[in-house]
Design a protein around this motif. Structure first.
Motif, PDB file in Angstrom:
ATOM      1  N   TYR A 532     117.309 -24.631 -31.469  1.00 13.67           N
ATOM      2  CA  TYR A 532     118.674 -24.809 -30.941  1.00 13.67           C
ATOM      3  C   TYR A 532     119.018 -23.714 -29.925  1.00 13.67           C
ATOM      4  CZ  TYR A 532     120.328 -28.590 -34.064  1.00 13.67           C
ATOM      5  OH  TYR A 532     120.525 -29.799 -34.683  1.00 13.67           O
ATOM      6  N   LEU A 533     118.601 -22.472 -30.210  1.00 14.06           N
ATOM      7  CA  LEU A 533     118.855 -21.367 -29.286  1.00 14.06           C
ATOM      8  C   LEU A 533     118.239 -21.638 -27.918  1.00 14.06           C
ATOM      9  CD1 LEU A 533     118.274 -18.178 -31.513  1.00 14.06           C
ATOM     10  CD2 LEU A 533     120.440 -18.941 -30.538  1.00 14.06           C
ATOM     11  N   GLU A 534     117.023 -22.187 -27.933  1.00 15.02           N
ATOM     12  CA  GLU A 534     116.340 -22.490 -26.664  1.00 15.02           C
ATOM     13  C   GLU A 534     117.137 -23.507 -25.838  1.00 15.02           C
ATOM     14  OE1 GLU A 534     113.848 -20.967 -25.453  1.00 15.02           O
ATOM     15  OE2 GLU A 534     112.868 -19.967 -27.141  1.00 15.02           O
ATOM     16  N   ALA A 541     122.929 -23.383 -33.959  1.00 19.72           N
ATOM     17  CA  ALA A 541     121.994 -22.315 -34.347  1.00 19.72           C
ATOM     18  C   ALA A 541     122.645 -21.385 -35.362  1.00 19.72           C
ATOM     19  CB  ALA A 541     121.548 -21.530 -33.113  1.00 19.72           C
ATOM     20  N   GLU A 542     123.922 -21.025 -35.120  1.00 19.23           N
ATOM     21  CA  GLU A 542     124.620 -20.132 -36.046  1.00 19.23           C
ATOM     22  C   GLU A 542     124.770 -20.792 -37.417  1.00 19.23           C
ATOM     23  OE1 GLU A 542     128.767 -17.586 -36.465  1.00 19.23           O
ATOM     24  OE2 GLU A 542     128.790 -19.672 -35.806  1.00 19.23           O
ATOM     25  N   ALA A 543     125.125 -22.069 -37.424  1.00 18.67           N
ATOM     26  CA  ALA A 543     125.308 -22.782 -38.707  1.00 18.67           C
ATOM     27  C   ALA A 543     124.003 -22.844 -39.487  1.00 18.67           C
ATOM     28  CB  ALA A 543     125.833 -24.195 -38.431  1.00 18.67           C
ATOM     29  N   ASP A 544     122.876 -23.130 -38.783  1.00 13.35           N
ATOM     30  CA  ASP A 544     121.570 -23.200 -39.453  1.00 13.35           C
ATOM     31  C   ASP A 544     121.167 -21.848 -40.029  1.00 13.35           C
ATOM     32  OD1 ASP A 544     120.989 -25.849 -39.351  1.00 13.35           O
ATOM     33  OD2 ASP A 544     119.541 -25.753 -37.707  1.00 13.35           O
ATOM     34  N   CYS A 545     121.419 -20.777 -39.266  1.00 11.41           N
ATOM     35  CA  CYS A 545     121.057 -19.439 -39.747  1.00 11.41           C
ATOM     36  C   CYS A 545     121.887 -19.049 -40.972  1.00 11.41           C
ATOM     37  CB  CYS A 545     121.238 -18.405 -38.642  1.00 11.41           C
ATOM     38  SG  CYS A 545     120.036 -18.574 -37.319  1.00 11.41           S
ATOM     39  N   THR A 546     123.158 -19.410 -40.963  1.00 17.21           N
ATOM     40  CA  THR A 546     124.035 -19.114 -42.110  1.00 17.21           C
ATOM     41  C   THR A 546     123.522 -19.836 -43.353  1.00 17.21           C
ATOM     42  OG1 THR A 546     125.908 -18.786 -40.630  1.00 17.21           O
ATOM     43  CG2 THR A 546     126.430 -19.205 -42.948  1.00 17.21           C
ATOM     44  N   LYS A 547     123.101 -21.079 -43.167  1.00 19.71           N
ATOM     45  CA  LYS A 547     122.538 -21.847 -44.286  1.00 19.71           C
ATOM     46  C   LYS A 547     121.240 -21.178 -44.783  1.00 19.71           C
ATOM     47  CE  LYS A 547     121.984 -25.552 -46.942  1.00 19.71           C
ATOM     48  NZ  LYS A 547     122.867 -25.848 -48.080  1.00 19.71           N
ATOM     49  N   ALA A 548     120.388 -20.770 -43.838  1.00 25.31           N
ATOM     50  CA  ALA A 548     119.117 -20.123 -44.203  1.00 25.31           C
ATOM     51  C   ALA A 548     119.370 -18.842 -44.988  1.00 25.31           C
ATOM     52  CB  ALA A 548     118.289 -19.826 -42.950  1.00 25.31           C
ATOM     53  N   ALA A 565     122.772 -15.904 -31.583  1.00 27.05           N
ATOM     54  CA  ALA A 565     123.729 -17.001 -31.374  1.00 27.05           C
ATOM     55  C   ALA A 565     125.155 -16.449 -31.270  1.00 27.05           C
ATOM     56  CB  ALA A 565     123.631 -18.002 -32.529  1.00 27.05           C
ATOM     57  N   ARG A 566     125.505 -15.503 -32.167  1.00 28.07           N
ATOM     58  CA  ARG A 566     126.863 -14.950 -32.167  1.00 28.07           C
ATOM     59  C   ARG A 566     127.137 -14.147 -30.894  1.00 28.07           C
ATOM     60  NH1 ARG A 566     127.579 -13.310 -38.606  1.00 28.07           N
ATOM     61  NH2 ARG A 566     128.401 -15.345 -39.223  1.00 28.07           N
ATOM     62  N   GLU A 567     126.138 -13.437 -30.411  1.00 24.54           N
ATOM     63  CA  GLU A 567     126.307 -12.699 -29.153  1.00 24.54           C
ATOM     64  C   GLU A 567     126.633 -13.676 -28.012  1.00 24.54           C
ATOM     65  OE1 GLU A 567     123.798  -9.926 -26.001  1.00 24.54           O
ATOM     66  OE2 GLU A 567     122.909 -10.359 -27.962  1.00 24.54           O
ATOM     67  N   MET A 568     125.898 -14.792 -27.965  1.00 26.43           N
ATOM     68  CA  MET A 568     126.122 -15.777 -26.907  1.00 26.43           C
ATOM     69  C   MET A 568     127.494 -16.455 -27.038  1.00 26.43           C
ATOM     70  SD  MET A 568     123.420 -15.246 -25.273  1.00 26.43           S
ATOM     71  CE  MET A 568     123.662 -16.425 -23.956  1.00 26.43           C
ATOM     72  N   LEU A 569     127.977 -16.532 -28.289  1.00 28.65           N
ATOM     73  CA  LEU A 569     129.298 -17.144 -28.531  1.00 28.65           C
ATOM     74  C   LEU A 569     130.436 -16.141 -28.335  1.00 28.65           C
ATOM     75  CD1 LEU A 569     128.331 -19.232 -31.696  1.00 28.65           C
ATOM     76  CD2 LEU A 569     129.081 -20.207 -29.516  1.00 28.65           C
ATOM     77  N   GLY A 570     130.080 -14.858 -28.140  1.00 34.18           N
ATOM     78  CA  GLY A 570     131.091 -13.827 -27.917  1.00 34.18           C
ATOM     79  C   GLY A 570     131.568 -13.133 -29.176  1.00 34.18           C
ATOM     80  N   TYR A 571     130.914 -13.381 -30.326  1.00 35.95           N
ATOM     81  CA  TYR A 571     131.295 -12.704 -31.582  1.00 35.95           C
ATOM     82  C   TYR A 571     130.475 -11.412 -31.676  1.00 35.95           C
ATOM     83  CZ  TYR A 571     132.699 -17.553 -32.687  1.00 35.95           C
ATOM     84  OH  TYR A 571     133.225 -18.821 -32.649  1.00 35.95           O
ATOM     85  N   TYR A 572     130.867 -10.397 -30.892  1.00 36.41           N
ATOM     86  CA  TYR A 572     129.982  -9.233 -30.727  1.00 36.41           C
ATOM     87  C   TYR A 572     129.884  -8.363 -31.975  1.00 36.41           C
ATOM     88  CZ  TYR A 572     130.339 -10.755 -25.910  1.00 36.41           C
ATOM     89  OH  TYR A 572     130.299 -11.508 -24.775  1.00 36.41           O
ATOM     90  N   LYS A 573     131.035  -8.148 -32.649  1.00 34.21           N
ATOM     91  CA  LYS A 573     130.998  -7.304 -33.861  1.00 34.21           C
ATOM     92  C   LYS A 573     130.093  -7.933 -34.918  1.00 34.21           C
ATOM     93  CE  LYS A 573     133.916  -5.218 -37.414  1.00 34.21           C
ATOM     94  NZ  LYS A 573     133.105  -5.771 -38.507  1.00 34.21           N
ATOM     95  N   GLU A 574     130.279  -9.246 -35.135  1.00 35.67           N
ATOM     96  CA  GLU A 574     129.443  -9.951 -36.130  1.00 35.67           C
ATOM     97  C   GLU A 574     127.973  -9.932 -35.711  1.00 35.67           C
ATOM     98  OE1 GLU A 574     132.186 -11.046 -34.799  1.00 35.67           O
ATOM     99  OE2 GLU A 574     133.562 -11.831 -36.326  1.00 35.67           O
TER     100      GLU A 574
END
Length: 604
Positions: A532-534, A541-548, A565-574
């Motif tokens: 998904y990241l590609e 991608a974020e949802a799949d990683c959270t599940k993993a 994924a979070r960096e690309m979505l702008g969630y920098y702290k997370e």
């Protein structure tokens, strides 16, 4: 006077208890009484064609009580016909060799050490021409009959030694394993076979095949006998028995197997869980691991080896092993070969009679690969790790068939065999019963020098492995039905291949199929997230990683991919938190450390 009469003349009238004595019981090459069996529609020799020559090398008298008897008292063994025996001419798998060589002036230390330890040697056994093939076929002395599947080859090079054990003629036997000479016949004949670490047992008094690959190996049916022989040959100091801290299953190697996973890797997994607990199990894609840890392989990856372009790291290793074996054999024996021009079995002549040129660069590259391979496996396994692979991919080929001659067959077999041969690590072949009428086996590999630990692990696991193999053989699921877990693993491997080929959408399809079949496997979600990241699908991608991560709190890749994924979505702290957590789990993960540091500087 030819060498045979020289050898018989040189038998002295020494004391019958002297350990160097040898008494010929039955002269004549590969002699034997023929027994006709209707079932096989062919003649099987009384000794299954295993022996070249019967003889007796007797141990010294046992010490008087209260001293303990010799450690191998009452055991009998046979030796492949390339070990020196005083006064005897080895055939090296070819009558021309015996005709042109003198009797040995002394007995190989490996053989005499076993005799001094109380064992009796009863004969020499058939090998491939010059111990060079993996089929065990010999057109001059006859091919020994495989007791497990008589219509199939026994495997080579040490075919006679394996058959002598499998047919219960001896308690154990000695062979030489260069590129599978002990491991293959052990697998094909359904017995135990041990290849020690390179250099762990003396090569003195053995006709060399390829000095950087040759090892003195041994066969037995009983794991205790295999271990006792190992302690004598390895001269290993007594150590406390240790349990494995990690058992690493090479999933990609088992995917190639023609046997269901529940009859192969699953047997080892279940036995491991019962003995040591789930926490010691680890799964790995060995091809990927070797590609990343053996950089010198890149020098070969764009070359055509054996006429075809090879990219798989294990196929490259197999080609390097063949190259090394041919080069080192040539250094020792090409002059003799060109003078005598021996008639060879097709499987051997194909490799030995083609023109062979070699450059210094190729030799240096192959040495680098060997050094890096050993470091890679030692790093993976450390002192108390075990790698689990299939011994061979295919069942034993038909006697006289063309299959064993095919480049494809050789490449598949040698790919697995090259792992221990190139790295110099020790490996044991373990039978797991039969599937579809053919013997099944797996192999355990320990780091170079871990021979004692590997023999101890075999002793600890053997009984429960046999129990699990019996359960799998009688369970309904193994009757050609692929389990959901197996189907999911197959889908995942297809996804991995599509991902390598940069077919991201196709990879997602396969990973989704794997998740439908087995929804509690963290790797499947993490792998799909990578695809998904590609594609730039960061929310998925974020949802799949959270599940993993929910399924496996220690999945480093899932934290790293979620951080990306979070960096690309702008969630920098997370994202920083995810990268940091990946580093906590895996302190050597430079990518995660650099990503965390980069974001921290940007958003201080």
């Amino acid at each position: 006077m030819n060498s045979k009469s020289k050898s018989s003349k040189s038998m002295g009238s020494q004391s019958p208890h002297h350990h160097n004595i040898w008494v010929v019981l039955g002269l004549g090459l590969a002699g034997g009484i023929y027994l006709l069996t209707r079932k096989l529609k062919q003649s099987i020799k009384e000794d299954f064609g295993a022996f070249i020559q019967k003889l007796q090398l007797l141990p010294p008298p046992p010490p008087a009580p209260p001293k303990a008897p010799h450690p191998l008292t009452s055991l009998t063994f046979a030796i492949s016909d390339l070990f020196d025996v005083e006064g005897h001419v080895s055939t090296f798998g070819h009558p021309e060799w015996a005709r042109t060589h003198e009797p040995a002036s002394s007995t190989s230390p490996a053989v005499s050490t076993l005799i001094q330890s109380g064992a009796t040697c009863i004969g020499t056994t058939v090998i491939d021409n010059f111990a060079y093939g993996i089929s065990g076929q010999n057109k001059h002395f006859g091919t020994p009959t495989n007791p497990a599947v008589p219509a199939r080859v026994p495997g080579g090079s040490s075919s006679g030694a394996a058959v002598a054990v499998a047919a219960n003629f001896v308690d154990f036997s000695l062979g030489v394993d260069t590129s599978g000479g002990v491991r293959v016949p052990a697998g094909f004949c359904g017995i135990l076979g041990f290849r020690p670490s390179h250099g762990a047992v003396s090569h003195v008094g053995i006709i060399p095949i390829s000095t950087s690959l040759d090892t003195v190996g041994w066969f037995a049916k009983d794991p205790d006998i295999l271990r006792r022989v190992g302690h004598i040959l390895l001269q290993a100091p007594f150590l406390m028995q240790r349990s494995p801290r990690q058992i690493v299953i090479a999933d990609d190697c088992f995917q190639q197997l023609n046997v269901p996973l529940d009859r192969s890797s699953q047997v080892v997994i279940k036995a491991t869980e019962k003995l040591f607990g789930k926490q010691v199990l680890k799964h790995i894609n060995l091809e990927d691991y070797i590609s990343s840890k053996v950089p010198s392989l890149k020098a070969y990856s764009n070359q055509k080896l054996n006429g075809e372009l090879k990219s798989s790291s294990l196929k490259l290793l197999a080609s390097i092993m063949q190259f090394l074996q041919r080069h080192e054999f040539g250094n020792k024996h090409d002059e003799w070969m060109s003078i005598v021009k021996p008639d060879l079995h097709p499987a051997v002549s194909a490799q030995l009679q083609e023109k062979f040129d070699v450059s210094e660069v190729e030799i240096e590259n192959s040495k680098s690969v060997r050094t890096e391979m050993r470091a890679a496996l030692n790093s993976l396994l450390k002192d108390e790790g075990i790698l689990v692979i299939p011994t061979v991919v295919d069942p034993p080929p038909k006697l006289g068939g063309k299959e064993i001659l095919s480049q494809d067959y050789q490449s598949r077999a040698l790919s697995l065999l090259s792992i221990a041969s190139i790295s110099g690590c020790c490996q044991v072949t373990i039978p797991l019963g039969f599937y579809d009428k053919y013997p099944v086996s797996v192999s355990l590999i320990a780091r170079h020098g871990g021979d004692r630990f590997l023999l101890d692990t075999l002793k600890a696991m053997y009984t429960i492995l046999q129990e699990q193999a019996d359960i799998a053989a009688t369970s309904k699921s193994s009757k050609n039905v692929v389990s959901k877990e197996q189907a999911a693993e197959i889908a995942k491997e297809k996804g991995n291949q599509a991902y390598k080929d940069k077919q991201w959408q196709k990879a997602i399809g396969f990973y989704t199929e794997a998740i439908k079949l087995c929804s509690d496997n963290a790797t499947y979600y993490s792998n799909r997230a990578q695809a998904y990241l590609e594609l730039g699908s960061y929310l998925q991608a974020e949802a799949d990683c959270t599940k993993a991560i929910g399924l496996d709190k220690k999945n480093v890749k899932a934290y790293f991919r979620r951080g990306t994924a979070r960096e690309m979505l702008g969630y920098y702290k997370e994202a920083i938190d995810d990268f940091k957590y990946a580093v906590v789990l895996e302190p050597t993960n430079k990518r995660a450390a650099l990503s965390a540091e980069r974001l921290r500087k940007l958003f201080q």
